[in-house]
Design an enzyme around this catalytic site. Sequence first.
Site, PDB file in Angstrom:
ATOM      1  N   GLU A 124       6.591  10.547 -12.847  1.00  0.00           N
ATOM      2  CA  GLU A 124       7.616   9.376 -13.522  1.00  0.00           C
ATOM      3  C   GLU A 124       6.791   8.592 -15.011  1.00  0.00           C
ATOM      4  OE1 GLU A 124       8.863   8.219  -9.934  1.00  0.00           O
ATOM      5  OE2 GLU A 124      11.149   8.617 -10.683  1.00  0.00           O
ATOM      6  N   GLU A 144       8.765  13.759  -3.622  1.00  0.00           N
ATOM      7  CA  GLU A 144       9.824  12.649  -2.596  1.00  0.00           C
ATOM      8  C   GLU A 144      10.193  13.367  -1.296  1.00  0.00           C
ATOM      9  OE1 GLU A 144       9.294  12.734  -5.725  1.00  0.00           O
ATOM     10  OE2 GLU A 144       9.051  10.746  -6.485  1.00  0.00           O
TER      11      GLU A 144
HETATM   12  N1  COA Z   1      -0.060   6.455  -2.033  1.00  0.00           N
HETATM   13  C1  COA Z   1      -0.614   6.088  -0.966  1.00  0.00           C
HETATM   14  N2  COA Z   1      -1.933   5.761  -1.180  1.00  0.00           N
HETATM   15  C2  COA Z   1      -1.850   7.563  -1.708  1.00  0.00           C
HETATM   16  C3  COA Z   1      -0.879   8.016  -1.953  1.00  0.00           C
HETATM   17  C4  COA Z   1      -0.098   7.688  -2.478  1.00  0.00           C
HETATM   18  N3  COA Z   1       1.044   7.902  -2.910  1.00  0.00           N
HETATM   19  N4  COA Z   1      -1.611   9.508  -2.405  1.00  0.00           N
HETATM   20  C5  COA Z   1      -3.131   9.137  -2.392  1.00  0.00           C
HETATM   21  N5  COA Z   1      -3.099   8.562  -1.480  1.00  0.00           N
HETATM   22  C6  COA Z   1      -4.400   8.016  -0.703  1.00  0.00           C
HETATM   23  C7  COA Z   1      -4.758   9.124   0.790  1.00  0.00           C
HETATM   24  O1  COA Z   1      -4.262   8.427   1.251  1.00  0.00           O
HETATM   25  C8  COA Z   1      -6.348   8.960   0.611  1.00  0.00           C
HETATM   26  O2  COA Z   1      -6.498   7.477   1.171  1.00  0.00           O
HETATM   27  P1  COA Z   1      -7.490   7.470   2.265  1.00  0.00           P
HETATM   28  O3  COA Z   1      -8.588   7.775   2.227  1.00  0.00           O
HETATM   29  O4  COA Z   1      -7.383   6.512   2.571  1.00  0.00           O
HETATM   30  O5  COA Z   1      -6.517   8.464   3.871  1.00  0.00           O
HETATM   31  C9  COA Z   1      -6.813   9.344  -0.364  1.00  0.00           C
HETATM   32  O6  COA Z   1      -5.637   8.546  -1.180  1.00  0.00           O
HETATM   33  C10 COA Z   1      -6.990  10.169  -1.045  1.00  0.00           C
HETATM   34  O7  COA Z   1      -6.196  11.346  -0.869  1.00  0.00           O
HETATM   35  P2  COA Z   1      -5.975  12.610   0.403  1.00  0.00           P
HETATM   36  O8  COA Z   1      -4.554  13.334   0.249  1.00  0.00           O
HETATM   37  O9  COA Z   1      -6.993  12.380   1.384  1.00  0.00           O
HETATM   38  O10 COA Z   1      -6.402  13.770  -1.040  1.00  0.00           O
HETATM   39  P3  COA Z   1      -6.264  15.314  -0.833  1.00  0.00           P
HETATM   40  O11 COA Z   1      -7.392  15.790  -1.992  1.00  0.00           O
HETATM   41  O12 COA Z   1      -6.034  15.836   0.241  1.00  0.00           O
HETATM   42  O13 COA Z   1      -4.468  15.780  -1.738  1.00  0.00           O
HETATM   43  C11 COA Z   1      -2.409  15.294  -2.675  1.00  0.00           C
HETATM   44  C12 COA Z   1      -3.833  15.378  -2.342  1.00  0.00           C
HETATM   45  C13 COA Z   1      -2.417  14.822  -3.908  1.00  0.00           C
HETATM   46  C14 COA Z   1      -2.126  16.291  -2.901  1.00  0.00           C
HETATM   47  C15 COA Z   1      -2.162  14.202  -1.529  1.00  0.00           C
HETATM   48  O14 COA Z   1      -3.184  12.982  -1.399  1.00  0.00           O
HETATM   49  C16 COA Z   1      -0.991  12.943  -1.635  1.00  0.00           C
HETATM   50  O15 COA Z   1       0.005  14.451  -1.131  1.00  0.00           O
HETATM   51  N6  COA Z   1      -0.621  12.256  -2.172  1.00  0.00           N
HETATM   52  C17 COA Z   1       1.056  11.724  -1.883  1.00  0.00           C
HETATM   53  C18 COA Z   1       1.755  12.634  -2.967  1.00  0.00           C
HETATM   54  C19 COA Z   1       2.481  12.511  -2.850  1.00  0.00           C
HETATM   55  O16 COA Z   1       3.780  12.409  -2.287  1.00  0.00           O
HETATM   56  N7  COA Z   1       3.112  11.294  -4.140  1.00  0.00           N
HETATM   57  C20 COA Z   1       5.303  10.565  -3.750  1.00  0.00           C
HETATM   58  C21 COA Z   1       4.901   9.180  -2.940  1.00  0.00           C
HETATM   59  S1  COA Z   1       7.197   9.007  -3.695  1.00  0.00           S
END
Ligand code: COA
Length: 270
Positions: A124, A144
Site C-alpha cells: 500500500e 491480509e
Molecule cells: N508485523 C510485525 N512483525 C513482522 C511483520 C509484520 N507485518 N512481518 C515480519 N515481522 C517480524 C517477524 O515477526 C519476525 O520477528 P521476530 O524475529 O521478533 O520473531 C521478523 O519480522 C522476521 O520475520 P520472519 O517471519 O521470521 O521472516 P521470514 O523470512 O520467515 O518470513 C515473511 C518473511 C514476510 C513471509 C513473513 O514475515 C510474513 O508473512 N510477514 C507478515 C506479512 C503480512 O501478513 N503483512 C500484512 C500485515 S496486515
Amino acid sequence: KRGWIKIYINMLYKNLETTLSEGIITIEISREAKLNALNGATLDEIKDVIDRLSQNSELKAAIITGAGSKAFVAGADISEFQELNETDAHKFSVRGQAIFSLIENCHKPIIAVVNGFALGGGCELAMACHIRVASEEAKFGQPEVNLGIIPGYGGTQRLTQLVGKGRSLELMMTGNMIDSHQAFQMGLVNHVAKDKLEALAKARTLLQRIMAKAPLAIGGVIACANAVFNQNADGYQMEAAAFANACKTEDFKEGSNAFIEKRKPNFRGT
Ligand code: COA
C-alpha cells in the site's frame, strides 16, 4: 546548508534513515529486524518527513525504500493492531489512509524503490508513491485475508486503480505473493532493476529528469491524475484550471522561449 538539513532531519527519526543529495531525499525505513514493518511511530515519522518535503524548498523529490535487502516493508506491525476494538481499528485505518494520501497528493515527485517484501501496508505504501521501481528480489502481496482482515491503508482502492478489478480481487482474495516481473506485467511497477542499487540508480535518473521540468507543471499533472480517482472532483475542469494556471507562470515563458531559441530551459518554479 544542505548538510545541515540532512543532519537535522536524521536527528528527528528513530525508524527512518534519511540522506539528502542534489535535492533528492532518500527515506529508508529502518526496522530491519522486523522486516521494516510499519508501527505507529514509523508512520508518524513518515508523515513528518513528507510534510517537510512538501514545505521545504531544499527538498525537491523523494525516494522511499526499505533498509537491507530482504524487505521493503512487510506490512503494518501486526503486534500493534491485534487487540484493537472496532472504534480504534477504524481510527487506525483512517490515519494510515491519511498519511498515504499525503504521499499520493504531494506536489513533488516520490518514487518507491521496492527492494524486497512489499506486503500489506508495504504494498500500500509503494502504491501511494507516484512511481515504483522494483528490484528482482521484490515480492508484492496483500495477504491480509490470511489474518482475517482486509487492506486498510488504501490498498483496496489503489490496487484496483493500478491493475484493474479482476487482478486486484485475485491478489486480495487469495493473498498470493507475486514477483517483480509479474508486478511489472500487470502495471503494478514501472520498472524492474537487477538489485536494490540499480533500482536506486534508476529512481534517481527518473527523478533528475522530472526535476529538470517546471515544478509547478509537475505538481499540476500529479493533482490532475489523482483527480481521475476522486469522485468529488471533475478531472476535466481541474485540468483546464491547472492548464490556465500553468500558462500564467514565468516557467511557461521560459520554457516556450527556450524552445524557440533552441536552448535548454532554466525553470525556477515560479
Ligand atoms: N508485523 C510485525 N512483525 C513482522 C511483520 C509484520 N507485518 N512481518 C515480519 N515481522 C517480524 C517477524 O515477526 C519476525 O520477528 P521476530 O524475529 O521478533 O520473531 C521478523 O519480522 C522476521 O520475520 P520472519 O517471519 O521470521 O521472516 P521470514 O523470512 O520467515 O518470513 C515473511 C518473511 C514476510 C513471509 C513473513 O514475515 C510474513 O508473512 N510477514 C507478515 C506479512 C503480512 O501478513 N503483512 C500484512 C500485515 S496486515
